[in-house]
Design a protein around this motif. Structure first.
Motif, PDB file in Angstrom:
ATOM      1  N   ASN A 111       0.838  -1.198   0.000  1.00 54.47           N
ATOM      2  CA  ASN A 111       0.000   0.000   0.000  1.00 54.47           C
ATOM      3  C   ASN A 111       0.871   1.246   0.000  1.00 54.47           C
ATOM      4  OD1 ASN A 111       0.106   1.207   2.987  1.00 54.47           O
ATOM      5  ND2 ASN A 111       0.188  -1.023   3.113  1.00 54.47           N
ATOM      6  N   TRP A 112       0.272   2.368  -0.404  1.00 49.14           N
ATOM      7  CA  TRP A 112       1.027   3.605  -0.544  1.00 49.14           C
ATOM      8  C   TRP A 112       1.500   4.155   0.802  1.00 49.14           C
ATOM      9  CZ3 TRP A 112      -0.349   7.952   2.022  1.00 49.14           C
ATOM     10  CH2 TRP A 112      -1.668   8.047   2.484  1.00 49.14           C
ATOM     11  N   CYS A 115       4.594   2.339   1.988  1.00 48.65           N
ATOM     12  CA  CYS A 115       5.640   2.696   1.030  1.00 48.65           C
ATOM     13  C   CYS A 115       6.197   4.084   1.319  1.00 48.65           C
ATOM     14  CB  CYS A 115       5.074   2.636  -0.385  1.00 48.65           C
ATOM     15  SG  CYS A 115       6.251   3.067  -1.681  1.00 48.65           S
ATOM     16  N   ASP A 116       5.316   5.043   1.471  1.00 45.77           N
ATOM     17  CA  ASP A 116       5.753   6.435   1.613  1.00 45.77           C
ATOM     18  C   ASP A 116       6.301   6.735   2.997  1.00 45.77           C
ATOM     19  OD1 ASP A 116       4.736   6.491  -0.906  1.00 45.77           O
ATOM     20  OD2 ASP A 116       3.247   8.049  -0.534  1.00 45.77           O
ATOM     21  N   GLU A 143       4.931  -3.106  -7.858  1.00 44.08           N
ATOM     22  CA  GLU A 143       4.382  -1.745  -7.902  1.00 44.08           C
ATOM     23  C   GLU A 143       4.993  -0.814  -6.865  1.00 44.08           C
ATOM     24  OE1 GLU A 143      -0.054   0.292  -7.207  1.00 44.08           O
ATOM     25  OE2 GLU A 143       0.178  -1.888  -7.263  1.00 44.08           O
ATOM     26  N   TYR A 144       5.049  -1.250  -5.618  1.00 43.97           N
ATOM     27  CA  TYR A 144       5.461  -0.327  -4.554  1.00 43.97           C
ATOM     28  C   TYR A 144       6.982  -0.196  -4.448  1.00 43.97           C
ATOM     29  CZ  TYR A 144       0.571  -0.071  -3.558  1.00 43.97           C
ATOM     30  OH  TYR A 144      -0.777   0.150  -3.698  1.00 43.97           O
ATOM     31  N   ARG A 147       7.343   2.653  -6.825  1.00 40.20           N
ATOM     32  CA  ARG A 147       6.898   3.886  -6.168  1.00 40.20           C
ATOM     33  C   ARG A 147       7.947   4.366  -5.160  1.00 40.20           C
ATOM     34  NH1 ARG A 147       1.788   6.715  -4.862  1.00 40.20           N
ATOM     35  NH2 ARG A 147       2.082   7.769  -2.871  1.00 40.20           N
ATOM     36  N   TYR A 179      -1.045   4.000  -8.296  1.00 41.15           N
ATOM     37  CA  TYR A 179      -0.175   4.514  -7.251  1.00 41.15           C
ATOM     38  C   TYR A 179       1.255   4.757  -7.731  1.00 41.15           C
ATOM     39  CZ  TYR A 179      -3.934   3.840  -3.929  1.00 41.15           C
ATOM     40  OH  TYR A 179      -5.137   3.937  -3.277  1.00 41.15           O
ATOM     41  N   MET A 183       2.628   8.831  -8.042  1.00 36.25           N
ATOM     42  CA  MET A 183       3.946   9.226  -7.531  1.00 36.25           C
ATOM     43  C   MET A 183       4.772   9.892  -8.618  1.00 36.25           C
ATOM     44  SD  MET A 183       6.125   9.571  -5.141  1.00 36.25           S
ATOM     45  CE  MET A 183       5.786   8.536  -3.702  1.00 36.25           C
TER      46      MET A 183
END
Length: 242
Positions: A111-112, A115-116, A143-144, A147, A179, A183
């Motif tokens: 999930n974002w 990740c962030d 994906e992440y 990101r 996502y 980004m």
């Protein structure tokens, strides 16, 4: 660090300590709020513990002798356990160890938010080596991980470490995931504020897909760091979806 112990003197495992902590700090209202912010994960995996509490607790866990036992327990049952993992490894000061821990963790990030909130500040200690890692992460199938790589470029390499080629790296990412592209748009919006000449050149060239191109302009126009004259010029560069 001495482990917490029960009344009889038997030490409490790190997993037990985490379970008790999460249960005692759960907030149903906050859990519902988080579930709306992170719609792509099972809401049942969210306990509802606030981030400042998790960060503080992670510092305690990082001092435990058995912290590696927790870090090796991937994948986790709850969103908060993944958050604790990210906050613990962010405290690593050795560059090579930090990279190893990040690379072990990234495939499990789903999930974002996790990740962030995985801090990349420690990567600044080895800029050239970090950039080599960023290049490999940008090519990941996950994906992440992609990101996260773009986030590293945004946080560490848009100021004095900036090179115009970094814009090309991000523009060259071709992925379908929302996502990832959000980004990419965020990165270019930040670049338009910090490196306006180089970033606007890429925007004007049409190197970005239309959605990311327009989203980057939207975010830049909404920024207070962008001058009014530049905003008007950016608005004129918007493209129509075909």
């Amino acid at each position: 660090m001495v482990k917490p112990a029960r009344e009889g003197g038997e030490p409490v495992s790190i997993h037990e300590e985490i379970e008790v902590f999460l249960a005692s700090h759960a907030d149903e209202g906050y859990r519902a709020f988080q579930a709306k912010l992170i719609p792509n994960i099972d809401p049942g995996s969210i306990v509802g513990v606030r981030t400042p509490d998790l960060r503080k607790f992670a510092k305690t866990l990082a001092r435990r002798d058995d912290v590696d036992e927790f870090l090796a327990a991937l994948p986790y049952r709850t969103f908060e356990e993944a958050q604790l993992h990210s906050f613990i490894i962010a405290q690593e000061r050795d560059f090579d160890q930090l990279v190893a821990k990040i690379e072990r963790f990234l495939p499990f990030v789903d999930n974002w938010a996790t990740c962030d909130q995985l801090s990349c500040r420690g990567l600044a200690a080895g800029s050239d080596a970090a950039l080599a890692k960023v290049r490999s992460w940008l090519e990941s199938d996950h994906e992440y991980t992609v990101r996260f790589a773009i986030g590293v470029l945004m946080q560490l390499f848009l100021d004095e470490r900036f090179r115009p080629e970094f814009l090309t790296w991000v523009a060259g990412v071709s992925r379908p995931e929302y996502y990832v592209n959000m980004m990419r748009a965020w990165y270019f919006a930040e670049a338009l504020a910090k490196q306006p000449v180089a970033a606007e050149e890429v925007i004007a060239s049409g190197a970005l897909d239309v959605w990311t191109h327009n989203k980057a302009i939207q975010k830049a126009v909404e920024s207070r760091r962008i001058a009014s004259e530049q905003k008007e010029h950016l608005r004129a560069l918007r493209r129509r979806l075909s």
